[in-house]
Write a protein that holds these residues in place. Sequence first.
Motif, PDB file in Angstrom:
ATOM      1  N   PHE A   1       0.848  -0.980   0.024  1.00  0.00           N
ATOM      2  CA  PHE A   1      -0.047   0.055  -0.025  1.00  0.00           C
ATOM      3  C   PHE A   1       0.901   1.219   0.088  1.00  0.00           C
ATOM      4  O   PHE A   1       2.088   0.985   0.372  1.00  0.00           O
ATOM      5  N   ILE A   2       0.407   2.358  -0.583  1.00  0.00           N
ATOM      6  CA  ILE A   2       1.071   3.561  -0.383  1.00  0.00           C
ATOM      7  C   ILE A   2       0.985   4.272   1.153  1.00  0.00           C
ATOM      8  O   ILE A   2      -0.060   4.309   1.613  1.00  0.00           O
TER       9      ILE A   2
ATOM     10  N   ASN B   1      -1.694  11.190  -3.547  1.00  0.00           N
ATOM     11  CA  ASN B   1      -0.942  10.348  -2.738  1.00  0.00           C
ATOM     12  C   ASN B   1       0.605  10.644  -3.072  1.00  0.00           C
ATOM     13  O   ASN B   1       1.114   9.817  -3.844  1.00  0.00           O
ATOM     14  N   VAL B   2       1.125  11.638  -2.613  1.00  0.00           N
ATOM     15  CA  VAL B   2       2.634  11.977  -2.982  1.00  0.00           C
ATOM     16  C   VAL B   2       3.551  11.158  -2.482  1.00  0.00           C
ATOM     17  O   VAL B   2       4.469  11.074  -2.933  1.00  0.00           O
ATOM     18  N   ASN B   3       2.979  10.323  -1.339  1.00  0.00           N
ATOM     19  CA  ASN B   3       3.829   9.145  -0.899  1.00  0.00           C
ATOM     20  C   ASN B   3       4.303   7.975  -1.692  1.00  0.00           C
ATOM     21  O   ASN B   3       4.836   7.261  -1.339  1.00  0.00           O
TER      22      ASN B   3
ATOM     23  N   THR C   1      -0.746  -2.773  -5.589  1.00  0.00           N
ATOM     24  CA  THR C   1      -0.683  -1.729  -4.806  1.00  0.00           C
ATOM     25  C   THR C   1      -2.030  -0.939  -4.670  1.00  0.00           C
ATOM     26  O   THR C   1      -2.797  -0.699  -5.574  1.00  0.00           O
ATOM     27  N   ILE C   2      -2.272  -0.864  -3.217  1.00  0.00           N
ATOM     28  CA  ILE C   2      -3.786  -0.277  -2.990  1.00  0.00           C
ATOM     29  C   ILE C   2      -3.326   0.950  -1.999  1.00  0.00           C
ATOM     30  O   ILE C   2      -2.445   1.129  -1.351  1.00  0.00           O
TER      31      ILE C   2
ATOM     32  N   HIS D   1      13.418   3.674   0.481  1.00  0.00           N
ATOM     33  CA  HIS D   1      13.975   2.982  -0.641  1.00  0.00           C
ATOM     34  C   HIS D   1      12.888   2.710  -1.893  1.00  0.00           C
ATOM     35  O   HIS D   1      13.231   2.134  -2.811  1.00  0.00           O
ATOM     36  N   TYR D   2      11.541   2.829  -1.250  1.00  0.00           N
ATOM     37  CA  TYR D   2      10.525   1.917  -2.006  1.00  0.00           C
ATOM     38  C   TYR D   2       9.420   2.852  -2.218  1.00  0.00           C
ATOM     39  O   TYR D   2       8.225   2.224  -2.750  1.00  0.00           O
TER      40      TYR D   2
END
Length: 391
Positions: free
Chosen positions: A188-189, A336-338, A281-282, A270-271
């Motif tokens: 997930f983000i 979702n900038v992350n 990815t959710i 790093h990810y």
Amino acid sequence: MIDIKRKEDCVGCGACHDACPRDAIYWETDIEGFWYPRVNQDKCIECGLCEKVCPIIQSGKLNCTNAETPVPDVLAAYNADPEVRFKSTSGGIFSVLAEKMLADGGYICGAVWTEDFGAKHIISNRRENLLRIRGSKYFQSDMTGVYREIRSVLAKGEKVLVCGCPCQMAGLRAFLRKDYDNLLLVDFICCSINSPKLFKGYIKDLEWQYGAEMVEYHPKNKEYGGWHKFAFKATFKNGRVYAKNGTSDEFTKCFIGTHIAARPSCQKCHYKKLPRVADITIADFWGIEKTDPAFDSPNGVSLVLLNNDKGKRFYASLGDKVVSKAATLESAIRGNVNLVRSSLYSVIDREAFYEALDKQGFRYAMDTYGHPKVPFVQRLRRFVKRMILRR
């Protein structure tokens, strides 16, 4: 031999512990509540397996996992079952993914609440455990021992769906050392991995305020204004209920507002990049009300990234259990900038804050250090960065 000299270089995933053939690795928890590996020199045979599974050391290799599809398929989506969606953290997509895996006779693995309101990962093929896994836990989950369990189940030919932070899924890929057709990884983000100690201090403070032991905690509860309000709800033994929206909740303020809750490694993640390390990815599809208001819903909308062919095939098998619509990567990043940016450094004096938390408790730490006045220049820099990311 694993040797952590800088806290930024350890995500606390636990892969090194499970990889050690001599059980020479143990955990030490620091004043902030984060655990770090230490090596029993008397047991260590210097085989180097701990370094081979470290998602920091191996990040260059692991970040190439989905290099053939660097730009994922992007969807706005939600669970077609309105009851499941209402009870879920965002659009209920994890639940439908997990339901499909269980229906196929497989296992699911994710974080559950412990009796003392910690979090740990479990692996199970029982549907009742889906209810325990469903929903966010906004602090670090213990995966110790779970990597070995996953490998054992996969070796028997069973299907497994595993959900966790990107760094945990990277640790699992490194631990397994090969891809499995019967394994589906869902990440997930992630804004940040937050301190379990800080969360427990927050709970203890709530229990003091409400005069009873907490019996249930529900982050992002939709009873109080729907999904957009980001409400946190706690229920206590005496029947009293705590509920606050957004950053008026103090723990939320610690990881979204001031970022003081974040593990040091999150500030140089790093990810948080593309391509992703997982198959799917959710996240919450924040900003959907602006980019596609007709698809917005107060009961939650999920962002879904299908990162490779395996992820695309599995998602397609969900059929009418999901309602989906194509979206752009630009709109995903805008909300979702992350997805592509590490956690911000906190403006709070980190050492002083955690020293106060350790010795005087959550209330004193928050009242003394938790509400900083951010200098104008720093606020201006943050504003400019947000504007650049929204373009």
